[in-house]
Scaffold this active site. Structure first.
Site, PDB file in Angstrom:
ATOM      1  CD  GLU A 283      -3.154  -0.854   0.375  1.00 30.52           C
ATOM      2  OE1 GLU A 283      -3.061   0.000  -0.515  1.00 30.52           O
ATOM      3  OE2 GLU A 283      -4.169  -1.527   0.579  1.00 30.52           O
ATOM      4  N   GLY A 284       2.020   1.213  -0.643  1.00 31.99           N
ATOM      5  CA  GLY A 284       2.935   2.346  -0.682  1.00 31.99           C
ATOM      6  C   GLY A 284       4.054   2.151   0.320  1.00 31.99           C
TER       7      GLY A 284
END
Length: 806
Positions: free
Chosen positions: A503-504
């Site tokens: 998610e990053g």
């Protein structure tokens, strides 16, 4: 002379009042004009005060006469801003427009309204949601055997997959009208947290369909036909979804996605000239891809023949494609650090799909990046923070019990100062994580979509999970590093980099997103000024610019005032929490002022100053989490026994914010001006210290004793005292150790008085029994407690053949 001094002090007081109270332009101008008139009428303008009178009149004229303001300030400022303000790309613009701001904007304001935060009704579980946790989720946790999942099967057993589908675990966020559970963000978080305390593999499997999965995208953006067909299938587990964004070259950077879709016509399933899209893509690290029946896909859509309209480059778009479609290939599995959730590559070569497979149909073509950013918030703000908090609660519970049970030199290791330090950090980080988790889920439940806060939460909580797991590993020692059926921490240790990466990646989230986007999204004037500069809108800039000047002046006066008073006259909170609210008020004003200083001196280059941006992110993160801790403590009724946790958490967060702020000072342009600013904000040096050794001791002791505080801290995870369970054996030994403690103290006293001669604990027990110094029941309890302790510290060993996977 006296009148002149009075006039001078009155002028300073007037300015401080205008800035501190943040009066509007009209009110501030009237106050200054009144002072000037009074000074002239009383004849107190001698001895240099006349200079202030003239200066005040000139400033008032510029501020209030539009022609002067436009020509002398606004027009030159427009030219300056066009050169220096950061340029916003198309994808950045879409990211900025996704979601909204919330408490992050209050912190950027320099004057957060704590009443709004304190009056916010915290979400609670409904009867149905709590019953689901106590029933299906509890049963699932009982059936999970993490050693078999991670070592033998390298997957969840078929029974668990079926159980998850039957209990609609993959449909938590899907509305009940479509057969889903329709759970709140708070319930979604609670479910993931509880499963994570038992098995990371199961938690990841459960959370992906409920985060950035096609279900959420369909629910928000899908056409009626798409919702009616797919949402019931997803809710029941008939379809298993995955979402493919990350690729080998561009990672998760949508602006650089090389995957393409071309609008065209082609025969499809017996129909002639079907309007559709020909896709070519390559994705990897896609969770659930190896078992997925339904693929959500991000790609760049073009329309060279203009079949959809006049635009050739339509932009990032999202589609929903059955994985059995011709041309789609699902590769072999990735194996992420021995945490065997289903993950792998997926690619497509000349895949044709009808145009109505676009999520939301042609109306949403080109809106994919904004759709993704808004849905990413669930993964960043709910699932990953819940997974991290579940891990923290598990280790607070079990490692605390281990430290209260395991003995060295005849003393529980949790009483050694060297152990107290990491133990206190485990508990405080868990308290902070839980407070942040609950507050953020509450915001999402109340229709907030705070993109900056969800990114902040993902970064902060996965990093705090890393800290908690590392500290617990230090305490567990050899029992932590030897994998086996009895090891409850080894897989958590292996899972830490996974949460930090997905998610990053945290490095980029900290250095680019939190402050980089936060400053533009949350600053009350910056985004408007950027738009005005880009559009040559002088009227808009003129309206905004002088409000911005007043904003900077207000934060400067508040920072100076708070620096000398430590915000003593601020009065939010209760007698217990007020001192921490005051510190937040002070640091918020300083943070807002520093932000404007950095923007003024660095302009568009601030985007490239990633280390500086990261330090600003650390300040904002600490202020947000401290706000969450204060609300959490008050919402729980301010239990006196929890005060050590409150104090330790707030003191460490506020100290972290202060240290990050000082690091910013050292790296800002124009060092002399930066030093002057630091002197204004911290005139007496660094005001805030980290938690003391005594406070560290008080927090650590909460972990090694049974108490209501320990129960509150660890609430919501799977617990058992079954002596055959990996964690239950430690809780079983802990409970017996607590029960036997008074008898052990009595035997130690007898030995010290010379009434017992035996040297070992076991021998002393038998000697005390023979001499009738303890009862048979007491001796039996001591023996049982010792056997349980030995079982709790037991480490698995294997025949070489047994370690080979089938």
């Amino acid at each position: 002379m006296t009148l002149s001094l009075i006039s001078l002090f009155t002028f300073i007081a007037a300015l401080l009042t205008i800035g501190y109270c943040r009066f509007n332009q009209k009110t501030g101008s009237l106050i200054v004009a009144g002072w000037a008139a009074l000074t002239l009428l009383t004849g107190s303008w001698h001895n240099g005060v006349w200079v202030l009178v003239v200066l005040a009149c000139v400033i008032l004229a510029i501020i209030n006469i539009s022609s002067l303001r436009l020509n002398l300030v606004s027009k030159p400022s427009l030219k300056l801003l066009k050169r220096n303000l950061p340029k916003i790309s198309e994808t950045e613009q879409q990211a900025l427009e996704a979601g909204n701001t919330w408490w992050d904007a209050e912190l950027f304001s320099g004057k957060p309204n704590f009443k709004n935060l304190r009056d916010l009704t915290t979400s609670s579980l409904t009867f149905e949601e709590q019953a689901y946790l106590d029933g299906p989720v509890e049963d699932l946790c009982k059936d999970l055997n993490d050693w078999e999942i991670c070592h033998r099967d390298l997957d969840l057993p078929p029974k668990i997959w079926q159980q998850m589908k039957h209990d609609r675990l993959f449909g938590m966020v899907i509305p009940r009208a479509y057969g889903g559970l329709g759970f709140s963000a708070t319930a979604h978080s609670a479910v993931v947290m509880k499963i994570a305390s038992r098995s990371i593999t199961a938690a990841v499997t459960a959370m992906v369909p409920n985060s950035l999965g096609p279900g959420e995208l369909l629910h928000r953006y899908g056409t009626k036909e798409q919702k009616d067909f797919y949402l019931p299938r997803l809710a029941q587990g008939i379809d298993i979804p995955c979402f493919a964004l990350t690729g080998p070259e561009a990672g998760s950077d949508a602006s650089a996605i090389p995957d393409t879709g071309v609008v065209c016509k082609q025969d499809f399933e017996g129909k002639k000239d079907v309007l559709g899209i020909r896709l070519n893509f390559e994705k990897r690290y896609i969770t659930l891809a190896p078992v997925a029946t339904l693929l959500g896909l991000a790609f760049r859509l073009t329309d060279p023949d203009q079949l959809l309209g006049d635009n050739n480059d339509i932009g990032i778009s999202l589609a929903l494609i059955p994985t059995g479609t011709d041309g789609i290939n699902i590769g072999k599995r990735h194996f992420p650090l021995n945490i065997p959730f289903q993950n792998g590559p997926i690619w497509g070569e000349d895949v044709f799909m009808p145009i109505d497979w676009l999520i939301g149909g042609t109306e949403q073509a080109g809106n994919g990046w904004q759709m993704l950013v808004e849905c990413l918030g669930d993964g960043r703000g709910i699932s990953l923070p819940a997974l991290a908090t579940g891990s923290g609660k598990l280790l607070s519970h079990v490692t605390g019990a281990y430290a209260g049970t395991r003995k060295q030199f005849g003393t529980a290791i949790g009483r050694f100062e060297g152990i107290e330090e990491p133990l206190a950090e485990i508990l405080a980080n868990t308290y902070i994580m839980d407070a942040g988790r609950i507050l953020t889920a509450t915001a999402i439940d109340q229709e907030q979509k705070p993109a900056v806060i969800t990114a902040l939460m993902k970064y902060q909580l996965t990093e705090r999970m890393r800290s908690v797991v590392n500290h617990a590993m230090d305490i567990q020692g050899g029992s932590g590093i030897c994998l086996g059926p009895s090891n409850f921490i080894g897989r958590l240790y292996q899972a830490v980099p996974i949460g930090i990466t997905v998610e990053g990646a945290n490095i980029l989230t900290r250095s680019l997103i939190i402050f980089g986007q936060g400053a533009i999204r949350c600053h009350p004037y910056l985004l408007t000024e950027i738009k005005a500069a880009q559009n040559d809108d002088l009227a808009l800039l003129d309206k905004t610019l002088f409000s911005h000047f007043g904003f900077v002046f207000s934060n400067l006066t508040r920072s100076v005032w708070f620096g000398f008073t430590n915000a003593f006259f601020e009065s939010p909170g209760t007698p217990v929490t007020r001192k921490y609210y005051r510190r937040l008020a002070r640091l918020s004003a300083s943070f807002a002022l520093l932000t404007d200083y950095a923007l003024l001196t660095l302009g568009g280059t601030l985007k490239r100053r990633e280390r500086l941006s990261g330090r600003f992110a650390d300040i904002l993160s600490s202020l947000y989490l401290c706000s969450a801790v204060l609300k959490h403590f008050e919402d729980q009724g301010e239990p006196h026994a929890d005060l050590p946790l409150l104090d330790y958490s707030c003191q460490s967060l506020i100290h972290d914010a202060q240290q990050a702020m000082l690091a910013v000072f050292h790296n800002l342009p124009i060092p002399l001006l930066g030093k002057a600013l630091r002197l204004f904000m911290f005139p007496f040096g660094k005001p805030y210290s980290p938690p003391s050794d005594k406070l560290m001791h008080d927090v650590a002791q909460l972990a090694i004793k049974s108490s209501a505080t320990r129960d509150r801290l660890c609430e919501g995870i799977y617990t058992t005292d079954d002596p055959t369970d990996p964690t239950g054996r430690i809780e079983h030994a802990f409970n017996l150790a607590q029960a036997a403690r008074a008898i052990e103290v009595r035997i130690k006293r007898l030995a010290k008085d010379g009434r017992l001669e035996a040297k070992t604990a076991t021998a002393r027990t038998e000697e005390a029994l023979e001499k009738s110094l303890i009862s048979t029941k007491d001796a039996a309890l001591l023996r049982e407690a010792r056997d349980a302790m030995l079982n709790a510290i037991r480490v698995d060993s294997f025949d070489p053949e047994a370690l080979k996977q089938p």
